[in-house]
Design a protein around this motif. Structure first.
Motif, PDB file in Angstrom:
ATOM      1  N   ASN A 113     -46.088   8.177   1.563  1.00 42.48           N
ATOM      2  CA  ASN A 113     -44.887   8.294   2.384  1.00 42.48           C
ATOM      3  C   ASN A 113     -44.196   9.612   2.042  1.00 42.48           C
ATOM      4  O   ASN A 113     -44.634  10.344   1.151  1.00 42.48           O
ATOM      5  N   ASN A 141     -41.427   2.035  -1.073  1.00 47.66           N
ATOM      6  CA  ASN A 141     -41.423   3.422  -1.573  1.00 47.66           C
ATOM      7  C   ASN A 141     -42.146   3.546  -2.907  1.00 47.66           C
ATOM      8  O   ASN A 141     -42.679   4.611  -3.241  1.00 47.66           O
ATOM      9  N   ASN A 193     -32.910   5.854  -2.123  1.00 47.30           N
ATOM     10  CA  ASN A 193     -33.223   6.159  -0.728  1.00 47.30           C
ATOM     11  C   ASN A 193     -32.390   5.294   0.199  1.00 47.30           C
ATOM     12  O   ASN A 193     -32.545   4.081   0.246  1.00 47.30           O
TER      13      ASN A 193
END
Length: 329
Positions: A113, A141, A193
Motif C-alpha cells: 500500500n 496498513n 493514518n
C-alpha cells in the motif's frame, strides 16, 4: 445477475438506513443526550468565523475557522467520552460505510500500500525493525510490514475490526486508547493514518504518542488536505481540518521536524516526521496570512458544495456531470 432496479432499490435501503441513523444522532445532540462543549483554538484564540453547520452526511456539526491562526476545526466538539463511545460502538463505521463495513474492510488487506511503499526505503536504510500503529482499524496498513518480517503492533477503538485482523491475518492488534499505550516500550516507527484529525487534545496527544518512538525513530502521519475542499471533507468525527501550512506549523510547535511531505490519494496528504533536536525552537512556518487566505477559499468551496448537494437532492447531479464531460471533453 443484479438488475438495475434491484441495484437502485438496494442503494435506497442503505441511504434510508443512514438517514434514520443520522436523525437519531441529531435528535440526541438536540436533546442533550450527546454532550458537547466549546473550546478555544490551539493558539488560545476564542475568535472564529462559521464555515458550515452540518457534515457530509447531514450530522449536526458546526465547523469554524480561527480568526487568529486560520486553523479550521469543529466547534463545539463532542466530549472525549462521547467520542470514545461513538467509535467503540461502531456506529461511526455504520454511518460512514454501512452495515457491511466488516465485509468491505477485507478488501483493504493487500500485499502492499502507499504507506508501505513510502516508508520501507527509509526503514531499510535505517535498519528499523519495529512498527506501531495507533488507530489501526483492522490492521490492513500493518499487514505488508508483517509479511516483510517486521515486528508490528496496532491499537484501535473498534472491537470488531481488531477481531477481524487477529482472526484472519494473525496480526498483533489490541483494543485501546491513550490509557493503554502509556506503558508500552519504544518503537522505530509510529503510524498515525487518518487519526490525528480526530484528536481532541492535539498537543498532549501528539506528545504522548511521540514518547512511543526511539530517539532516532520516525512518525508517519496521513491526514485529509482541506486545501482541496470538497463535500467529503467535513465530518463530525473530525476535530481539525488541516492545510499543509497549519499542520506543519503545529507539528513543529509540538517538537517534531518534517522529513518529507506529499500528496496521498485524491484529497489527502502525508508527512514523515522525526523528533526535533531543539524542541523549543519556533515554527519556521508562520500563519499570519492563513485566515484571510482560507476564508476566501472556504466561501467559494462551501458555495460549490451547497450547489452539488442541491443537484444531488434533485437527482440532477449525474446528468450535470455527464453534460460537463461532453462539453469539456
Amino acid at each position: 445477475m443484479v438488475t438495475l432496479d434491484q441495484f437502485h432499490s438496494f442503494n435506497l435501503k442503505i441511504e434510508g438506513k443512514k438517514m434514520t441513523l443520522t436523525k437519531e444522532y441529531n435528535d440526541k445532540i438536540k436533546s442533550g443526550k450527546i454532550k458537547t462543549h466549546r473550546r478555544n483554538c490551539i493558539c488560545h484564540s476564542d475568535k472564529f468565523n462559521k464555515v458550515t453547520n452540518r457534515d457530509r452526511y447531514g450530522l449536526w456539526q458546526p465547523v469554524v475557522i480561527c480568526k487568529e491562526c486560520g486553523l479550521i476545526q469543529n466547534n463545539p466538539q463532542l466530549l472525549d467520552e462521547e467520542y470514545a463511545a461513538f467509535y467503540s460502538s461502531d456506529l461511526y463505521r455504520k454511518l460512514y460505510e454501512g452495515d457491511d463495513y466488516l465485509v468491505a474492510s477485507k478488501d483493504r488487506y493487500t500485499d502492499t500500500n502507499q504507506i508501505f511503499d513510502t516508508l520501507e526505503p527509509i526503514i531499510k536504510e535505517r535498519s528499523f525493525t519495529s512498527i506501531i500503529e495507533f488507530g489501526c482499524g483492522g490492521g490492513w496498513n500493518l499487514l505488508p510490514f508483517k509479511n516483510s518480517n517486521y515486528e508490528v503492533v496496532g491499537y484501535d477503538y473498534s472491537t470488531d475490526l481488531i477481531k477481524l485482523g487477529k482472526a484472519e491475518y494473525d496480526l498483533d492488534l489490541r483494543h485501546g486508547s491513550f490509557n493503554e499505550i502509556k506503558e508500552l516500550g519504544k518503537y522505530d516507527v509510529l503510524i498515525l493514518n487518518h487519526v490525528v484529525e480526530h484528536f481532541t487534545d492535539l498537543e498532549n496527544n501528539i506528545r504522548a504518542l511521540t514518547r512511543l518512538i526511539k530517539p532516532d525513530g520516525i512518525i508517519y502521519i496521513g491526514i485529509p488536505n482541506i486545501d482541496l475542499i470538497s463535500r467529503g471533507q467535513f465530518q463530525n468525527a473530525h476535530t481539525f481540518y488541516f492545510t499543509q501550512r497549519t499542520f506543519c506549523h503545529y507539528m513543529q510547535k509540538f517538537g517534531l521536524e518534517v522529513i518529507e511531505f506529499g500528496p496521498d490519494e485524491s484529497i489527502h496528504m502525508h508527512g514523515i516526521f522525526k523528533i526535533a533536536n531543539n524542541k523549543n525552537s519556533s515554527p519556521s512556518i508562520t500563519l499570519e496570512h492563513e485566515f484571510n487566505f482560507m476564508r476566501r477559499k472556504l466561501m467559494i468551496g462551501v458555495a460549490k458544495i451547497k450547489i452539488i448537494n442541491l443537484l444531488d437532492s434533485l437527482n440532477l447531479l449525474g446528468i450535470v456531470k455527464k453534460v460537463a464531460k461532453t462539453v469539456f471533453r
